[in-house]
Design an enzyme around this catalytic site. Structure first.
Site, PDB file in Angstrom:
ATOM      1  N   ASP A 136       0.851  -1.186   0.000  1.00 53.38           N
ATOM      2  CA  ASP A 136       0.000   0.000   0.000  1.00 53.38           C
ATOM      3  C   ASP A 136       0.894   1.245   0.000  1.00 53.38           C
ATOM      4  O   ASP A 136       2.020   1.211  -0.510  1.00 53.38           O
ATOM      5  CB  ASP A 136      -0.975  -0.044   1.178  1.00 53.38           C
ATOM      6  CG  ASP A 136      -2.272   0.716   0.896  1.00 53.38           C
ATOM      7  OD1 ASP A 136      -2.282   1.950   1.061  1.00 53.38           O
ATOM      8  OD2 ASP A 136      -3.269   0.074   0.511  1.00 53.38           O
ATOM      9  N   ASP A 137       0.430   2.327   0.547  1.00 52.30           N
ATOM     10  CA  ASP A 137       1.141   3.603   0.517  1.00 52.30           C
ATOM     11  C   ASP A 137       2.497   3.506   1.237  1.00 52.30           C
ATOM     12  O   ASP A 137       2.755   2.567   1.981  1.00 52.30           O
ATOM     13  CB  ASP A 137       0.271   4.668   1.179  1.00 52.30           C
ATOM     14  CG  ASP A 137       0.580   6.090   0.717  1.00 52.30           C
ATOM     15  OD1 ASP A 137       1.636   6.306   0.096  1.00 52.30           O
ATOM     16  OD2 ASP A 137      -0.249   6.981   0.992  1.00 52.30           O
TER      17      ASP A 137
ATOM     18  N   ASP B 220     -12.304   3.771   4.701  1.00 54.50           N
ATOM     19  CA  ASP B 220     -11.355   2.756   5.151  1.00 54.50           C
ATOM     20  C   ASP B 220     -11.865   2.027   6.395  1.00 54.50           C
ATOM     21  O   ASP B 220     -12.425   2.635   7.313  1.00 54.50           O
ATOM     22  CB  ASP B 220     -10.013   3.391   5.516  1.00 54.50           C
ATOM     23  CG  ASP B 220      -9.221   3.841   4.306  1.00 54.50           C
ATOM     24  OD1 ASP B 220      -9.700   3.677   3.163  1.00 54.50           O
ATOM     25  OD2 ASP B 220      -8.107   4.363   4.505  1.00 54.50           O
TER      26      ASP B 220
ATOM     27  N   LYS C 102      -3.549  -0.899  -7.027  1.00 59.45           N
ATOM     28  CA  LYS C 102      -4.565  -0.138  -6.291  1.00 59.45           C
ATOM     29  C   LYS C 102      -4.299   1.334  -6.564  1.00 59.45           C
ATOM     30  O   LYS C 102      -3.236   1.853  -6.220  1.00 59.45           O
ATOM     31  CB  LYS C 102      -4.476  -0.414  -4.793  1.00 59.45           C
ATOM     32  CG  LYS C 102      -5.409   0.477  -3.960  1.00 59.45           C
ATOM     33  CD  LYS C 102      -5.231   0.227  -2.465  1.00 59.45           C
ATOM     34  CE  LYS C 102      -6.031   1.233  -1.634  1.00 59.45           C
ATOM     35  NZ  LYS C 102      -5.879   1.001  -0.179  1.00 59.45           N
TER      36      LYS C 102
ATOM     37  N   SER D  40     -10.190   3.376  -6.498  1.00 58.76           N
ATOM     38  CA  SER D  40     -10.805   4.005  -5.327  1.00 58.76           C
ATOM     39  C   SER D  40     -11.738   5.147  -5.710  1.00 58.76           C
ATOM     40  O   SER D  40     -12.243   5.866  -4.827  1.00 58.76           O
ATOM     41  CB  SER D  40      -9.715   4.518  -4.373  1.00 58.76           C
ATOM     42  OG  SER D  40      -8.947   3.455  -3.875  1.00 58.76           O
TER      43      SER D  40
ATOM     44  N   ASP E 214      -5.428   4.954  -5.671  1.00 54.47           N
ATOM     45  CA  ASP E 214      -6.160   5.783  -4.713  1.00 54.47           C
ATOM     46  C   ASP E 214      -6.516   7.122  -5.352  1.00 54.47           C
ATOM     47  O   ASP E 214      -6.226   7.353  -6.538  1.00 54.47           O
ATOM     48  CB  ASP E 214      -5.302   5.967  -3.455  1.00 54.47           C
ATOM     49  CG  ASP E 214      -6.132   6.047  -2.181  1.00 54.47           C
ATOM     50  OD1 ASP E 214      -7.311   6.425  -2.261  1.00 54.47           O
ATOM     51  OD2 ASP E 214      -5.588   5.743  -1.101  1.00 54.47           O
TER      52      ASP E 214
END
Length: 431
Positions: A79-80, A219, A156, A190, A158
């Site tokens: 993820d981030d 989230d 993914k 997203s 965002d």
């Protein structure tokens, strides 16, 4: 850009984007770093938990060696907070060199060597949500090419630090750019959550043409309240959301938090059951190196997984909200079977719930039911037989239901589960 020009551009994008690359015909399964490990970049003082190649290598090893991969958990998703704060001299995203010294391609190879797939995170905006370099309209193509060159299997994307027009343009353009790489890459968008998650702001028919899955709502956090809030929002809006889902296009209520700190065992079973009913991605966010046996048993429950992965791909629905705070959820499955979840929203004591299949809109006939978490089977009851089910507070009873005449032909999913059943919950089903 005027409205007419924008409409023309979107029409052009829609003609050139078709994401039917054969991926995610059932909801994706795997592991993602975010909910459990967040943006911990302090590898000096917290080397076990920081966002680094070691965390993802360790997780890949656990997925491959501890039975997860064999059950379908195949994606390892960054993820981030993986990026350097600067792009390289060619304008490409690059990993933080101290935390990912081998680079992403090296990490991808480690993951692929174990029969798994690598997912990565980017943001359709000037910055990621945590302030790292974003993907703007002019860098979409180079970022897609970079991810493909590294061997990425899942993106993914965002939406922090962007506006609705940029999102409207950027999400379809990234779909087109991923297709143009020639590498099959699952695409998680997203976009919906940034525009309210519902029609008319979200065109789910169009979204299903450009994305494999999408985040609709906020989230998840490590708490039962968070799980309940997500389930309530999806259920209240199921008439809009349920038809959008199907093979290759999934609503995503966010990660499984089973095995962390915020759920009891009953609540963990509830999340697993409800995500299976909702045909949701089964993406864990936990520490697989330190997982207790009860969490493992829930997450590795073969029948719950089989229900989630049913090839028909029809998302389930909430059927009833009773005044006694019991809710009933239903999902149709292959071979004339179905799944039922009886959820207690109560906080006092186990509740003995009375119902029948006829009250739940089942047709006349003789049925069998397998209790997914207790491992017991109820045989030879008809649609009008009174059912009495004891449900723990914030817990569930989950049934796999099938016509009696189908039991031999379908192989009754519960046979798959025999070697995985342990830690039976303290509840009973009485007819």
């Amino acid at each position: 850009m005027g409205p007419f020009a924008l409409t023309q551009l979107l029409a052009l994008i829609s003609l050139t984007v078709a994401l039917d690359n054969g991926l995610l015909k059932t909801p994706p399964m795997g592991w993602m770093a975010w909910e459990r490990f967040r943006c911990d970049t302090d590898c000096k003082d917290d080397p076990e938990n920081c966002i680094s190649e070691n965390l993802f290598k360790d997780t890949a090893d656990r997925l491959a060696e501890d039975g997860w991969k064999d059950l379908g958990y195949e994606y390892v998703i960054i993820d981030d907070c993986w990026m350097s704060l600067l792009r390289d001299e060619h304008g490409r995203l690059q990993p933080d060199p101290s935390r990912f010294p081998g680079g992403i391609a090296h990490l991808a190879q480690h993951i692929h060597d174990r029969g798994l797939k690598l997912g990565i995170y980017a943001d359709m905006g000037t910055h990621t949500c945590m302030g790292f370099p974003g993907t703007t309209l002019d860098t979409i193509e180079i970022d897609a090419q970079t991810f493909a060159s590294w061997g990425v299997d899942y993106l993914k994307l965002d939406g922090c630090y962007s506006n609705p027009i940029e999102q409207m343009l950027g999400y379809p353009l990234m779909s087109k750019a991923l297709n143009a790489t020639g590498r099959p890459i699952a695409y998680s968008c997203s976009w919906p959550v940034y525009v309210g998650g519902l029609p008319p702001n979200v065109n789910y028919s169009y979204l299903g043409d450009i994305c494999h899955l999408w985040r609709n709502y906020y989230d998840i956090q490590d708490s039962w309240d968070s799980v309940q809030g997500i389930v309530e929002w999806f259920s209240n809006n199921q008439d809009d959301l349920q038809p959008a889902a199907g093979p290759g296009r999934w609503n995503d209520p966010d990660m499984l938090i089973i095995g962390n700190f915020g759920l009891s065992v009953d609540q963990a079973r509830s999340q697993m059951a409800l995500w299976a009913i909702m045909a949701a991605p089964l993406i864990m966010s936990n520490d697989l190196r330190n997982l207790d046996n009860s969490a493992r048993a829930i997450l590795q429950n073969k029948v719950a997984i089989a229900i989630n992965q049913d090839p028909m791909g029809i998302q389930g629905r909430r059927l009833l909200q009773e005044k006694n705070r019991i809710e009933v959820y239903w999902r149709p499955l292959s071979n004339s079977a179905s799944a039922l979840v009886f959820l207690s929203r109560r906080t006092d004591m186990p509740y003995l719930y009375h119902t029948s299949l006829a009250k739940l809109q089942y047709q006349a006939g003789t049925y069998e039911a397998y209790d997914v978490f207790s491992g017991s089977t109820v045989r030879g009851f008809n649609a009008t037989t009174e059912i009495k089910i004891s449900i723990n507070p914030s817990g569930v009873v989950m049934w796999y239901v099938y016509p009696e005449q189908q039991s031999k032909r379908t192989g009754s999913l519960h046979h798959q589960h025999k070697t995985f059943h342990n830690a039976k919950p303290e509840r009973s089903t009485v007819l």
